[in-house]
Design a protein around this motif. Sequence first.
Motif, PDB file in Angstrom:
ATOM      1  N   GLU A  91       0.815  -1.115   0.048  1.00 12.50           N
ATOM      2  CA  GLU A  91      -0.055  -0.041   0.052  1.00 12.50           C
ATOM      3  C   GLU A  91       0.639   1.307   0.098  1.00 12.50           C
ATOM      4  N   HIS A  92       2.138   1.010   0.220  1.00 10.39           N
ATOM      5  CA  HIS A  92       3.070   2.230   0.149  1.00 10.39           C
ATOM      6  C   HIS A  92       2.753   3.378   1.104  1.00 10.39           C
ATOM      7  N   ARG A  93       2.504   2.899   2.260  1.00  9.63           N
ATOM      8  CA  ARG A  93       1.988   3.953   3.270  1.00  9.63           C
ATOM      9  C   ARG A  93       2.817   3.777   4.767  1.00  9.63           C
ATOM     10  N   LEU A  94       2.929   4.885   5.382  1.00 14.12           N
ATOM     11  CA  LEU A  94       3.641   4.671   6.676  1.00 14.12           C
ATOM     12  C   LEU A  94       2.347   3.957   7.670  1.00 14.12           C
ATOM     13  N   ALA A  95       2.661   3.061   8.327  1.00 11.87           N
ATOM     14  CA  ALA A  95       1.889   2.166   9.380  1.00 11.87           C
ATOM     15  C   ALA A  95       2.770   2.007  10.621  1.00 11.87           C
ATOM     16  N   ALA A  96       2.005   1.884  11.729  1.00  8.72           N
ATOM     17  CA  ALA A  96       2.503   1.755  13.146  1.00  8.72           C
ATOM     18  C   ALA A  96       1.737   0.836  13.915  1.00  8.72           C
ATOM     19  N   GLN A  97       2.260  -0.296  14.711  1.00  9.01           N
ATOM     20  CA  GLN A  97       1.662  -1.153  15.490  1.00  9.01           C
ATOM     21  C   GLN A  97       2.435  -1.535  16.667  1.00  9.01           C
ATOM     22  N   ARG A  98       1.571  -1.486  17.776  1.00 11.09           N
ATOM     23  CA  ARG A  98       2.144  -1.846  19.157  1.00 11.09           C
ATOM     24  C   ARG A  98       2.456  -3.274  19.276  1.00 11.09           C
ATOM     25  N   VAL A 109       7.297   1.136  13.898  1.00 10.22           N
ATOM     26  CA  VAL A 109       6.720   1.833  12.903  1.00 10.22           C
ATOM     27  C   VAL A 109       7.454   1.307  11.304  1.00 10.22           C
ATOM     28  N   GLY A 110       6.736   1.145  10.450  1.00  8.95           N
ATOM     29  CA  GLY A 110       7.229   0.921   9.229  1.00  8.95           C
ATOM     30  C   GLY A 110       6.794   1.875   8.035  1.00  8.95           C
ATOM     31  N   THR A 111       7.676   2.031   7.028  1.00 14.41           N
ATOM     32  CA  THR A 111       7.481   3.166   6.176  1.00 14.41           C
ATOM     33  C   THR A 111       8.310   3.027   4.775  1.00 14.41           C
ATOM     34  N   PRO A 112       7.805   3.161   3.539  1.00 15.23           N
ATOM     35  CA  PRO A 112       8.753   3.046   2.458  1.00 15.23           C
ATOM     36  C   PRO A 112       9.288   4.431   2.299  1.00 15.23           C
TER      37      PRO A 112
END
Length: 447
Positions: A91-98, A109-112
């Motif tokens: 999806e080529h978007r920044l995402a975060a997960q606990r 935190v993951g981001t392209p």
Amino acid sequence: MVATGAAAWSSAGGASAALVSSHQQRITEGVAVQIAEAAPQLSYPPDQESLDRLRQAVGGDTVVTFGDLASLHGLDTSLIPAELSTAVRSEHRLAAQRITLEDRSGLLVGTPVMITTPEGSRSPSGIEVYTLRDLAGVEREVDGIILAAVATAAAALPLAALLALLAARGVLRPVRDLRDTAGRLASGDLDARAEPQGVDELAELTGAVNDMAASLQESMATMERMQADARRFVADVSHELRTPLSTLAAVVEVLEDATEGMEGDARESARMAISETHRLVRLVEDLMEVSRFDAGTARLHTEEVDVSAAVRDSLRLRGWSERVQVEAPDRTPARVDRRRLDVVVANLVGNALRHGAPPVRVLVLALPEEVRITVTDSGPGLGEEVLPSVFDRFYKVDAARTRTPGSGLGLAIARANARLHGGDLTAADTGSGARFDLVLPRRAEEQ
């Protein structure tokens, strides 16, 4: 108290959620800024050195990947959830997960890394950055908020309990006062009143109960005055009739001796007059006895009496010995009023002979503390509608039998005599006749 606890918990939860959300937003924004500052110095396609520089610019536990190349420090790629990698790669978007590790909790935190062309369009470079940020600090802040909420609730609960008790007391005290007043009224204290408090519906109810009590008290006072007047009237009339009736009875005795020499109609009229005069005398005597009980002037004159012999004497004096079966011990000593015992026995046996059917039985039973005399017959018995009223004054089983010899006071006087001794007189239906049980204490106290 529940509302206080719920409010404290809700406020703590809301504050904690807001704090965590704000902290996560700061982390993701910080990571995005770090990558944006380092991205222009990268070569495309990147080599291992470029990936290492980008990892160092991001800092912390970070993984930077490009195809088969990867730069890792402190973060195992197996910890990256599939949902997070899909959001970054597809999806080529920044995402975060606990995520929760063995000894700590963190935000992954993951981001392209995107490439921006001179025309301003953006396209993915194929570089993916995953970094883990520690949430221990924010968790300590959340724990502090929860602890403060618990402390606040613990401090507020006693006040809430006190306020609840005061409110309940203010509401329930008038209810308890009204209950106590109703209980006193039910026990016969017609002077009982409740003090109205306030102007609400409960105060109106209290006023209504007080009005009811006042009306009841007035009605009872009026009824007592009427009953006292009626008793006084009966006593006065009975007393005034006693002297002329005594004279009339003497005349009737003379007339009774002269009836044999009279003609048929005159003889029948004389006999009827004699019978009615005797009946009137008995009625007046019964009324005077009832008036003494009502006035509380009836007194016991006790003596040591053989109850078995007294019962047999009562039957013999009235000529009933041959018609009544007596079962009694040879001797049954008790301290009773002989005259009143004779009245009770004569009344019970006389009723059994008049209204029952043979055989009529009298059983005398001597118990350690009392004497029981049971009179039974084999007549129609006493129906359920008769038993509650059998000891009422002027009550007759057959209302049409207005000219029966009895006055309707005999059983009432018999029970009053029994209770004057400290005993009682009860009635029952055996299914094959009537039964009356007279219970007298062996040692009745003289009154």
